[in-house]
Design a protein around this motif. Structure first.
Motif, short mmCIF file in Angstrom:
data_model
loop_
_atom_site.label_atom_id
_atom_site.label_comp_id
_atom_site.label_asym_id
_atom_site.label_seq_id
_atom_site.Cartn_x
_atom_site.Cartn_y
_atom_site.Cartn_z
N ASP A 237 0.82 -1.21 0.00
CA ASP A 237 0.00 0.00 0.00
C ASP A 237 0.85 1.26 0.00
N SER A 238 1.98 1.22 -0.67
CA SER A 238 2.89 2.38 -0.66
C SER A 238 2.34 3.56 -1.45
N PHE A 239 1.45 3.30 -2.40
CA PHE A 239 0.74 4.35 -3.12
C PHE A 239 -0.34 3.69 -3.96
N TYR A 240 -1.30 4.48 -4.41
CA TYR A 240 -2.13 4.06 -5.54
C TYR A 240 -2.40 5.27 -6.41
N ALA A 241 -2.65 5.01 -7.67
CA ALA A 241 -2.89 6.07 -8.65
C ALA A 241 -4.01 5.64 -9.57
#
Length: 359
Positions: A237-241
């Motif tokens: 879950d380090s990022f989402y785009a």
């Protein structure tokens, strides 16, 4: 204080939980929804990433999300998006477990780059694709529930925060700046404020804690059409785009516990998340168009808290959705109505989400 006529059901909270509950409860009896803000879906529901990915979330949410698909299709609120887990070389070993949890299939780098040309081939190590992710038109869904509720006679009161809750003569009585509202059954759909509402009513809280999730809207790379890109998920879950109306929404995937409030994004957290996103992309982040934050609320075990309170059976919990409220809303609201009407439900599911598990 002005007192209104009593109803069968009084719902506190005008987000996706409250509005969907109103649509399902209104056929069972007179229903009123009160919302603290001047607009429905102002807090978490108005700041959602708006994705239907049924295998994303704890087991009870997976069950409810899968059961909601038909209703979401019928409401005409889904459109194809796709979701892809992407990892760099340092995180390549994380893909197998995370892809398995979300029932994704690993694809080769060429296929991943074809699905999202914005990925940098020199930085991408592995990728996995999920086949069932859909965009959700959240406003259309809220309005659909609202129309159904009002068609059955439900009433909605805005700018009506609960300031006191008492129980007298078999009725819950809720004081607000717009008057006192009373009902035989009180539904707590207050999101991040679910525990404070319970405490106001003299009901034991369930340790439902809001967690901040920050978001940034960034400009698409010049001359690049991003509309067909899938939603991108980073490892852990380090990022989402996700594409959004010609731009991109990027989140650092933060989940900092906090108190109920009108949330705002943390600039440092956003910058770190954008850097993690940028580390896998061929295009730098050039311009932030806007930023915001929402509060996702979780019970200690991560499962939602739905059903009758063990000490106050006419106090109904509909809280702790943890960010999965839209995609599970059809089945979740029907379950609340089934529990209120004492109709048969899935015993395994209802045990997993029963407020009595915290007694």
């Amino acid at each position: 204080m002005t007192q209104t006529a009593s109803t069968d059901f009084l719902i506190i909270g005008g987000g996706i939980a409250g509005v969907s509950a109103a649509a399902e409860l209104a056929p069972l009896g007179s229903t009123r929804l009160i919302e603290a803000e001047a607009h429905l879906a102002y807090h978490a529901s108005g700041r959602s990433a708006a994705l239907y990915e049924p295998f994303y979330g704890p087991p009870p949410m997976v069950t409810l999300s899968l059961a909601s698909r038909e209703g979401l299709d019928a409401a005409g609120v889904l459109s194809p998006r796709g979701v892809m887990l992407v990892v760099g070389h340092d995180d390549a070993g994380l893909l197998d477990e995370e892809a398995a949890l979300m029932r994704m299939t690993e694809i080769d780098r060429e296929a991943a780059l074809a699905a999202c040309p914005g990925l940098d081939p020199a930085k991408l190590a592995r990728a996995a694709l999920g086949g069932d992710a859909q965009d959700i038109d959240t406003d259309k869904l809220i309005q659909s529930y609202l129309r159904r509720a009002k068609a059955q006679g439900a009433q909605v009161e805005l700018s009506a925060p609960a300031t006191a809750i008492t129980r007298r003569a078999g009725l819950w009585r809720v004081a607000t700046p717009r008057g006192e509202f009373s009902a035989a059954v009180l539904v707590n759909a207050a999101g991040a404020w679910a525990d404070p509402v319970a405490q106001m009513a003299g009901v034991a809280p369930k340790s439902i804690v809001p967690h901040r999730r920050s978001m940034a809207r960034i400009a698409a790379p010049a001359g690049v059409d991003v509309s067909g890109w899938p939603m991108l998920l980073g490892a852990r879950d380090s990022f989402y785009a996700k594409p959004d109306a010609g731009a991109l929404i990027v989140s650092p995937g933060d989940a900092e516990s906090t108190t109920p409030h009108d949330a705002w994004a943390d600039d440092l957290v956003l910058a770190e998340g954008l850097a993690r996103y940028e580390a896998l992309m061929r295009y730098p982040v050039e311009r932030m168009l806007a930023n915001w934050a929402g509060l996702r609320s979780f019970a200690p075990d991560g499962a939602p808290v739905y059903g009758r309170d063990p000490d106050e059976p006419d106090f109904i919990w509909f809280a702790g959705q943890g960010g999965y409220g839209f995609q599970s809303s059809v089945a979740a609201a029907r379950l609340i109505a089934d529990l209120v009407a004492e109709r048969p439900t899935d015993p395994e599911l209802t045990r997993a989400i029963d407020p009595a598990r915290f007694a």
